[in-house]
Design an enzyme around this catalytic site. Structure first.
Site, mmCIF file in Angstrom:
data_model
loop_
_atom_site.group_PDB
_atom_site.id
_atom_site.type_symbol
_atom_site.label_atom_id
_atom_site.label_comp_id
_atom_site.label_asym_id
_atom_site.label_seq_id
_atom_site.Cartn_x
_atom_site.Cartn_y
_atom_site.Cartn_z
ATOM 1 N N GLU A 1 -76.004 5.734 -79.972
ATOM 2 C CA GLU A 1 -75.764 4.379 -79.468
ATOM 3 C C GLU A 1 -75.658 3.512 -80.718
ATOM 4 O O GLU A 1 -76.654 3.234 -81.378
ATOM 5 C CB GLU A 1 -76.928 3.984 -78.557
ATOM 6 C CG GLU A 1 -76.529 2.939 -77.550
ATOM 7 C CD GLU A 1 -76.899 1.558 -78.030
ATOM 8 O OE1 GLU A 1 -76.029 0.936 -78.699
ATOM 9 O OE2 GLU A 1 -78.011 1.117 -77.773
ATOM 10 N N CYS B 1 -77.330 -5.019 -79.976
ATOM 11 C CA CYS B 1 -76.026 -4.381 -80.206
ATOM 12 C C CYS B 1 -75.017 -4.793 -79.136
ATOM 13 O O CYS B 1 -73.827 -4.546 -79.286
ATOM 14 C CB CYS B 1 -76.170 -2.877 -80.290
ATOM 15 S SG CYS B 1 -77.216 -2.238 -79.016
#
Ligand code: ADP
Length: 476
Positions: A246, A280
């Site tokens: 990720e 993010c």
């Protein structure tokens, strides 16, 4: 009031080791262990032994321990929130939210573990049967970042444990205390020794290469920068490990001229300024239609100006410090570069007087696609705005990045909603929504933002191997 470090008392104040600082004050909180290579190897071997026991338990037995762990995490919300705020800087109300979010993955996967069904496939030949089993992959390593020091661990560890794997967690150097607190609560809940072990280090590259090259480790799950993710993939290739990544993002946030502007501003605020812009999935580039540009900028500026900046531990603070000086310098350089290239600062645009690591919530307009700020993950409280005219143009600009994690857009036109949602090359799309994270939905990116999905029914698959059994000789 309890001492915030009571929970991890056995793990801290070591004479030498990894120093943990409070980004709000720059002061040292404590030190934790700096694991040696030999100790790391020992823990890997112990995790393999523990795997045999843990994977042989029934899913229901594992679930009952996970449920106890879930409850203990919730019962310790206040202590955990204080630890998160102290080491990562986010405001306490966000830290409490993170504890609930972190706990939700444990509860969810305690249930999902009981539903890891295999298949019986209609056979290709008489006298034969085809069975498909889903089995735990083995010893897993989770390498996690500092921006969600609790939730990024449970999102990986809970599905791994539920599936029957054992896990070594290497938390970020800045935030080992949340990870250790989680381990303490896991033990209290009944996790057997070595089923979950946190390995703290001052040298992630050294420990990381032990993990990626070790034959016992079957899977690396990572959340962090794209650069480190690529390195871990390369290193893992030598032993052909399964990986989940990720990685970074460059999220577009598009406001069309048919949007509800107040809703778009509210969504923009939470998407951009949560955790001082350090997630993010934070909006990184705002694309605003020319017809609604001035209205959006006016309302957005007003909301940004009202944000309260300060130490996250203080009441009412909405924007805490950024994680460290390096982050500060990056943000400052990107804003200065944009100004030099002709962008206009509408709000903020400089460091904040609250202290060394604070940046003033900022809004910049007249940004262009070629600026460094448009092509970097800002990871700070800075919103950049690009004006656009039509749908095709904005989709082209939104997709013009190697990243593909989250994208957001605001529109009330049903046809446009489908067209744009399908055209955006991203793993997660927020449609008239600025917050997309929940344990029940699959989180993850495409392109250079990652591989694999976390949360939801899909989030446990990555911790399993599929085994096909052909059973013959059944006709006589
Ligand atoms: P960030 O820029 O958000 O700090 P990083 O990718 O540097 O992101 O860090 C995310 C996690 O990766 C942290 O736990 C960090 O310690 C770890 N890490 C950094 N470099 C390496 C490496 N070479 N090998 C293994 N882990 C690493």
């Amino acid at each position: 009031m309890h001492n915030l470090l009571d929970m991890v008392a056995g793990y801290i104040n070591l004479p030498k080791g990894l120093i943990v600082n409070n980004p709000a004050t720059g002061k040292k909180i404590t030190t934790v262990k700096d694991y040696t290579d030999t100790e790391t190897h020992q823990h890997i071997e112990e995790a393999e032994k523990a795997f045999k026991l843990w994977s042989n338990k029934t899913a229901k037995d594992r679930a009952s321990i996970l449920r106890k762990w879930y409850q203990l995490v919730l019962d310790h919300t206040e202590e955990l929130a204080q630890i998160i705020t102290a080491e990562c800087g986010k405001p306490l109300f966000e830290a409490r939210g993170e504890v609930a979010y972190a706990a939700s993955f444990i509860e969810w996967f305690a249930e999902e573990g009981k539903r890891l069904y295999g298949d019986v496939i209609p056979s290709h030949a008489a006298g034969k049967r085809i069975l498909v089993l889903k089995q735990p992959i083995g010893v897993v390593v989770a390498i996690t970042p500092w921006n969600f020091p609790l939730a990024m661990i449970t999102r990986k560890v809970a599905p791994a444990l539920a599936a029957g794997c054992t896990v070594l967690v290497k938390p970020a150097e800045a935030t080992p205390l949340s990870a250790l607190a989680l381990e303490v609560l896991g033990k209290k809940a009944g996790l057997p020794d070595h089923v979950l072990k946190v390995i703290t280090t001052t040298e992630p590259a050294r420990i990381g290469s032990i993990f990626t090259s070790h034959p016992i480790i079957r899977k690396i799950t990572f959340t962090g920068s794209t650069a480190v993710g690529k390195l871990l993939m390369q290193q893992s290739a030598s032993t052909v490990k399964k990986v989940s990544m990720e990685l970074g993002g460059n999220a577009p946030f598009i406001v069309f001229n048919d949007a509800d502007i107040d809703a778009a501003v509210a969504g923009a605020m939470v998407s951009k300024y949560r955790n001082a812009g350090q997630t993010c999935v934070c909006a990184n580039r705002f694309f605003i239609h020319e017809d609604v540009h001035s209205e959006f900028i006016e309302k957005f500026s007003k909301a940004i100006n009202a944000l309260k900046v300060g130490n996250g531990a203080d009441d009412g603070v909405e924007i805490g410090p950024v994680i460290n000086e390096v982050a500060m310098q990056k943000i400052d350089a990107l804003v200065k570069g944009a100004k030099t290239s002709g962008a206009k600062v509408v709000v903020g645009g400089q460091k904040h007087h609250a202290g060394e690591n604070y940046y003033t919530p900022t809004l910049i307009t007249d940004v262009t696609m070629d600026m460094a700020i448009t092509n970097s993950e800002i990871f700070g409280p800075v919103a950049t705005v690009i004006k656009f005219r039509d749908e095709d143009e904005v989709i082209r600009m939104a997709n013009d990045t190697p990243y593909g994690l989250a994208a957001y857009f605001y529109s009330r036109d049903l046809g446009r909603v489908w067209r744009v949602a399908e055209a955006l090359e991203y793993g997660i799309i927020g449609i008239n929504e600025g917050i997309i994270s929940t344990e029940v939905a699959p989180f993850g990116g495409i392109k250079q933002s990652g591989i694999g999905r976390e949360g939801s029914k899909y989030g446990i698959e990555d911790y399993t191997e599929i085994k096909y059994c052909l059973m013959g000789g059944l006709n006589s």
